[in-house]
Scaffold this motif. Structure first.
Motif, PDB file in Angstrom:
ATOM      1  N   ALA A 191      13.317  -2.270  -4.721  1.00 39.35           N
ATOM      2  CA  ALA A 191      14.735  -1.925  -4.763  1.00 39.35           C
ATOM      3  C   ALA A 191      14.974  -0.530  -5.350  1.00 39.35           C
ATOM      4  CB  ALA A 191      15.503  -2.959  -5.566  1.00 39.35           C
ATOM      5  N   TYR A 192      14.161  -0.131  -6.347  1.00 40.13           N
ATOM      6  CA  TYR A 192      14.495   1.097  -7.075  1.00 40.13           C
ATOM      7  C   TYR A 192      13.523   2.243  -6.881  1.00 40.13           C
ATOM      8  CZ  TYR A 192      17.870  -1.903  -9.378  1.00 40.13           C
ATOM      9  OH  TYR A 192      18.901  -2.769  -9.631  1.00 40.13           O
ATOM     10  N   THR A 193      12.483   2.089  -6.037  1.00 42.80           N
ATOM     11  CA  THR A 193      11.626   3.236  -5.771  1.00 42.80           C
ATOM     12  C   THR A 193      11.543   3.425  -4.261  1.00 42.80           C
ATOM     13  OG1 THR A 193       9.556   2.030  -5.549  1.00 42.80           O
ATOM     14  CG2 THR A 193      10.177   2.679  -7.770  1.00 42.80           C
ATOM     15  N   ASP A 194      11.004   4.575  -3.839  1.00 48.15           N
ATOM     16  CA  ASP A 194      10.863   4.800  -2.404  1.00 48.15           C
ATOM     17  C   ASP A 194       9.387   4.812  -2.003  1.00 48.15           C
ATOM     18  OD1 ASP A 194      10.265   7.039  -3.769  1.00 48.15           O
ATOM     19  OD2 ASP A 194      11.350   8.429  -2.471  1.00 48.15           O
ATOM     20  N   LEU A 195       8.596   3.971  -2.664  1.00 46.84           N
ATOM     21  CA  LEU A 195       7.178   3.915  -2.342  1.00 46.84           C
ATOM     22  C   LEU A 195       6.968   3.319  -0.956  1.00 46.84           C
ATOM     23  CD1 LEU A 195       5.417   2.526  -5.546  1.00 46.84           C
ATOM     24  CD2 LEU A 195       5.590   4.867  -4.772  1.00 46.84           C
ATOM     25  N   PRO A 196       5.932   3.800  -0.242  1.00 47.02           N
ATOM     26  CA  PRO A 196       5.574   3.145   1.013  1.00 47.02           C
ATOM     27  C   PRO A 196       5.066   1.724   0.735  1.00 47.02           C
ATOM     28  CG  PRO A 196       4.109   5.003   0.560  1.00 47.02           C
ATOM     29  CD  PRO A 196       5.130   4.988  -0.512  1.00 47.02           C
ATOM     30  N   PRO A 197       5.258   0.779   1.692  1.00 40.22           N
ATOM     31  CA  PRO A 197       4.955  -0.636   1.459  1.00 40.22           C
ATOM     32  C   PRO A 197       3.546  -0.891   0.924  1.00 40.22           C
ATOM     33  CG  PRO A 197       5.960  -0.332   3.605  1.00 40.22           C
ATOM     34  CD  PRO A 197       5.797   1.029   3.024  1.00 40.22           C
ATOM     35  N   LYS A 198       2.557  -0.144   1.457  1.00 40.32           N
ATOM     36  CA  LYS A 198       1.193  -0.373   1.004  1.00 40.32           C
ATOM     37  C   LYS A 198       1.039  -0.046  -0.478  1.00 40.32           C
ATOM     38  CE  LYS A 198      -2.638  -0.346   4.000  1.00 40.32           C
ATOM     39  NZ  LYS A 198      -3.746   0.414   4.580  1.00 40.32           N
ATOM     40  N   SER A 199       1.685   1.015  -0.904  1.00 37.16           N
ATOM     41  CA  SER A 199       1.591   1.385  -2.310  1.00 37.16           C
ATOM     42  C   SER A 199       2.294   0.376  -3.185  1.00 37.16           C
ATOM     43  CB  SER A 199       2.204   2.765  -2.539  1.00 37.16           C
ATOM     44  OG  SER A 199       1.709   3.677  -1.602  1.00 37.16           O
ATOM     45  N   VAL A 200       3.381  -0.222  -2.659  1.00 39.60           N
ATOM     46  CA  VAL A 200       4.064  -1.260  -3.423  1.00 39.60           C
ATOM     47  C   VAL A 200       3.093  -2.395  -3.682  1.00 39.60           C
ATOM     48  CG1 VAL A 200       5.889  -2.995  -3.382  1.00 39.60           C
ATOM     49  CG2 VAL A 200       6.352  -0.700  -2.561  1.00 39.60           C
ATOM     50  N   ALA A 201       2.338  -2.782  -2.637  1.00 39.09           N
ATOM     51  CA  ALA A 201       1.364  -3.865  -2.802  1.00 39.09           C
ATOM     52  C   ALA A 201       0.341  -3.495  -3.871  1.00 39.09           C
ATOM     53  CB  ALA A 201       0.680  -4.157  -1.480  1.00 39.09           C
ATOM     54  N   ALA A 202      -0.113  -2.229  -3.851  1.00 41.72           N
ATOM     55  CA  ALA A 202      -1.114  -1.794  -4.825  1.00 41.72           C
ATOM     56  C   ALA A 202      -0.564  -1.866  -6.243  1.00 41.72           C
ATOM     57  CB  ALA A 202      -1.574  -0.384  -4.503  1.00 41.72           C
ATOM     58  N   ILE A 203       0.692  -1.431  -6.405  1.00 43.62           N
ATOM     59  CA  ILE A 203       1.313  -1.462  -7.732  1.00 43.62           C
ATOM     60  C   ILE A 203       1.460  -2.895  -8.229  1.00 43.62           C
ATOM     61  CG2 ILE A 203       3.601  -1.268  -8.770  1.00 43.62           C
ATOM     62  CD1 ILE A 203       2.339   1.235  -9.204  1.00 43.62           C
ATOM     63  N   ILE A 204       1.894  -3.780  -7.329  1.00 43.06           N
ATOM     64  CA  ILE A 204       2.057  -5.187  -7.710  1.00 43.06           C
ATOM     65  C   ILE A 204       0.732  -5.733  -8.208  1.00 43.06           C
ATOM     66  CG2 ILE A 204       2.497  -7.510  -6.823  1.00 43.06           C
ATOM     67  CD1 ILE A 204       4.485  -6.220  -4.880  1.00 43.06           C
ATOM     68  N   LYS A 205      -0.330  -5.401  -7.455  1.00 42.11           N
ATOM     69  CA  LYS A 205      -1.668  -5.861  -7.820  1.00 42.11           C
ATOM     70  C   LYS A 205      -2.042  -5.340  -9.216  1.00 42.11           C
ATOM     71  CE  LYS A 205      -5.733  -7.439  -6.112  1.00 42.11           C
ATOM     72  NZ  LYS A 205      -5.942  -8.694  -5.429  1.00 42.11           N
ATOM     73  N   MET A 206      -1.756  -4.059  -9.453  1.00 47.50           N
ATOM     74  CA  MET A 206      -2.069  -3.465 -10.766  1.00 47.50           C
ATOM     75  C   MET A 206      -1.303  -4.161 -11.874  1.00 47.50           C
ATOM     76  SD  MET A 206      -1.974   0.601 -10.676  1.00 47.50           S
ATOM     77  CE  MET A 206      -2.804   1.621  -9.534  1.00 47.50           C
ATOM     78  N   LYS A 207       0.001  -4.373 -11.621  1.00 43.34           N
ATOM     79  CA  LYS A 207       0.840  -4.972 -12.655  1.00 43.34           C
ATOM     80  C   LYS A 207       0.345  -6.371 -12.998  1.00 43.34           C
ATOM     81  CE  LYS A 207       4.096  -1.813 -12.872  1.00 43.34           C
ATOM     82  NZ  LYS A 207       4.168  -0.944 -14.050  1.00 43.34           N
TER      83      LYS A 207
END
Lengths: 252, 381
Positions: free
Chosen positions: A111-127
């Motif tokens: 909702a609050y960033t403009d990351l590409p979908p793949k990077s969102v997945a990577a961030i979720i994994k990191m978190k």
């Protein structure tokens, strides 16, 4: 460490109506980049104070400012800006039951960033990796244990790396090992990202491990009875209740 | 070429060396707000030409978090893809610590948050069949436990929670009176008005009274009341018990030695069975009043003629029948509402589903029961 106050509380009177004043005329500062612990016996208003700090309940009188904005008197837009600066880890996790862990954590990121979908997945994994929940991305909150829900809630709270993280009883319900790991994570995040942490707890071990500064509330005075470094307070406080609390002694 | 250059963010400073290597200096904050732009910038950078090796200078980075390390990850994986060297330099102590907290050395970008495999059509069919069979079995066993609890309450009337029962009676019955009254008044008026259009042609205005009375008392009164109660109270029974189930209150009752059926269902069941027939009586009265309003003001009938016509056609049997029917409907509503509540597993969305299901199932059961009553009535006379 920077010494400017990121949260300022001035003459806060908090409660639920005239007959139920919980805190009376409380003032304190939380400095930028510190780990600040609010503690006290049961029913002293710790959680009430936390709810006032994050703007869930408007104060009866007095003011709370976060990063220079008064949260109870600012307009809607400023309040939205303040909300982006804070993350809150709720006592029970408060995950959305109909979403998987990945979706829960991904919600604010998408909702609050403009990351590409793949990077969102990577961030979720990191978190989720940070709170040791790798491999549970597709589980629903109802499919994991209470302690895991709590950690997932923390992952969601810090999804956008807010400037201030609030914790409501972070180690309640966690086993000692997980609880110690959580303390380490709090310290790491604080050191590396400079995140200000405001923690409500009465877990003594955790307080001594993480806290830079504490305030202690008491229901008899409806306010703060001690403020400072926890180890100093344990050794040198003149207040009987403070001594009992830090040395874990029963009411004589 | 110019266009592509345009997509590089202002925080990137690119220095292409003659030997094909590239030094990228990043300035400012590397956080959630900038990461999207930087990742697209990194892709644009590689689209402009692949370097033989890439050195990222982090000397000017004022803040880096996991979103920032994601940008570095993107760059590193691009270089690994073309077997080029990747180096970080001038990383401050803070930045290094952050990278180690987020395990930058081990992290991979191409994570697949593999969705759970969707079961095929046969698995789903089988699963649905089993679920329905379970549902049916639970329904039957719930009838059993409700009956047992009823017997227990009859034998030990003191075990009924009287305050709770009275409160539920108020919520189910008294509080529903305004809406039940209004709807049946309007329904009576509509019936009278619609039928009068036809009956007027034959000069049979006076039969409006008997039509309204018979239609409302025999059929519409009980059914409309039951539908309103299903919407108001059936849903609230399901939501209440469902929420208690989610917050482990039902488990607490059970382990404290209370029978959840006796404790939770009986007050609702008894309240509904007592109050719904009373509501039906009011519905009948209000609809007759509605019919009379139309009869008096539009058809020029006198109130006494209207009333005597109503009384002449209504038999006591009709009224008793109407009460019996609504009592049965009430039992069904309370039963299915509580049942759906007890079936809740999981969280908030399950409570929502239970509420929906309680109302839909009650409506179905009301209509089903009503048609059974109609058949019985035909043969019974």
């Amino acid at each position: 460490m920077a010494r400017n106050a990121i949260i300022k509380v001035r003459n806060l009177t908090a409660g639920y109506g005239e007959d139920a004043v919980i805190l009376h005329d409380v003032s304190f500062d939380v400095h930028e980049g510190e780990i600040f612990v609010i503690l006290g016996g049961s029913g002293c208003g710790k959680s009430t104070l936390l709810k006032h700090l994050i703007g869930l309940i408007p104060p009866m009188s007095g003011e709370v400012t976060i990063d220079g904005d008064d949260i109870s008197r600012c307009d809607e837009e400023t309040f939205q800006q303040i909300l982006k600066k804070i993350g809150i880890s709720y006592q029970g996790g408060a995950l959305f039951g109909s979403m998987t862990l990945a979706e829960n954590v991904g919600l604010p990121i998408e909702a609050y960033t403009d990351l590409p979908p793949k990077s969102v997945a990577a961030i979720i994994k990191m978190k989720l990796g940070l709170v040791h929940l790798d491999g549970f991305e597709n589980h629903l909150p109802s499919e994991i244990s209470g302690g895991m829900q709590k950690r997932a809630g923390l992952a969601r709270a810090m999804a956008l790396n807010p400037k201030i993280l609030f914790f409501d009883e972070p180690s309640a319900g966690l086993d000692p090992v997980t609880s110690a790991e959580l303390d380490n994570l709090i310290i790491h995040l604080n050191r590396s990202l400079g995140t200000t942490m405001v923690i409500v707890t009465h877990e003594l071990a955790s307080i001594f491990a993480v806290a830079h500064r504490v305030i202690m509330l008491d229901k008899r005075v409806k306010g703060i009875i001690a403020e400072g470094d926890p180890e100093y307070l344990r050794e040198h406080s003149q207040n009987r209740f403070v001594k009992q609390f830090f040395n874990r002694r029963a009411e004589p | 070429m110019k266009n592509r250059k345009h997509t590089l963010p202002s925080s990137f400073e690119v220095d292409r060396r003659d030997d094909g290597s590239l030094v990228l200096a990043i300035r400012g904050r590397m956080d959630a707000d900038r990461a999207g732009e930087m990742i697209r910038g990194a892709r644009a950078l590689f689209a402009q030409g692949t370097p033989s090796s890439l050195t990222v200078d982090l000397g000017e980075v004022s803040y880096l978090d996991d979103f920032g390390s994601l940008v570095l990850l993107e760059l590193r994986e691009e270089m690994e893809g073309i077997k080029g060297g990747f180096y970080l330099r001038n990383a401050s102590e803070n930045v290094q610590r952050t990278l180690s907290v987020f395990q930058f050395d081990k992290a991979r970008k191409d994570v697949v948050l593999g969705k759970k495999p969707k079961p095929n059509v046969f698995e789903r069919l089988g699963g649905a069949t089993l679920a329905n069979a379970d549902d049916l079995r639970y329904m039957v066993s719930f009838i059993g436990s409700v009956c047992l609890a009823l017997v227990h309450v009859v034998l030990h009337p003191r075990s009924l929670r009287k305050e709770e029962t009275l409160l539920t009676m108020q919520k189910t019955g008294f509080d529903a009176l305004p809406i039940v009254g209004l709807i049946s008044l309007l329904l009576g008026m509509i019936l009278a008005f619609m039928s009068s259009v036809q009956l007027k042609q034959f000069g049979a205005d006076i039969y409006v009274a008997s039509l309204v009375a018979l239609a409302m008392v025999r059929e519409l009164g009980p059914v409309m009341t039951a539908i309103i109660v299903a919407g108001r109270s059936g849903s609230s029974f399901a939501a209440e018990i469902g929420t208690m189930k989610v917050s482990e209150e039902v488990d607490a009752l059970f382990t404290m030695g209370f029978d959840p059926t006796r404790f939770l269902v009986m007050p609702k069941m008894i309240a509904a069975i007592v109050m719904v027939p009373l509501l039906t009586m009011f519905a009948d009265l209000f609809s007759i009043a509605g019919g009379m309003l139309v009869g008096v003001f539009m058809l020029d009938l006198t109130p006494s003629a209207y009333l005597s016509e109503t009384v002449r056609f209504l038999e006591l049997k009709d009224i008793v029948w109407s009460f019996v029917k609504s009592g049965v409907f009430a039992g069904l509503i309370a039963w299915i509402g509580c049942l759906r509540g007890f079936q809740v597993r999981g969280g908030a969305d399950a409570v929502g589903q239970a509420t929906t299901s309680a109302v839909v199932s009650s409506l179905f059961l009301i209509i089903l029961a009503d048609s059974i009553f109609a058949v019985i009535r035909v043969y019974w006379g």
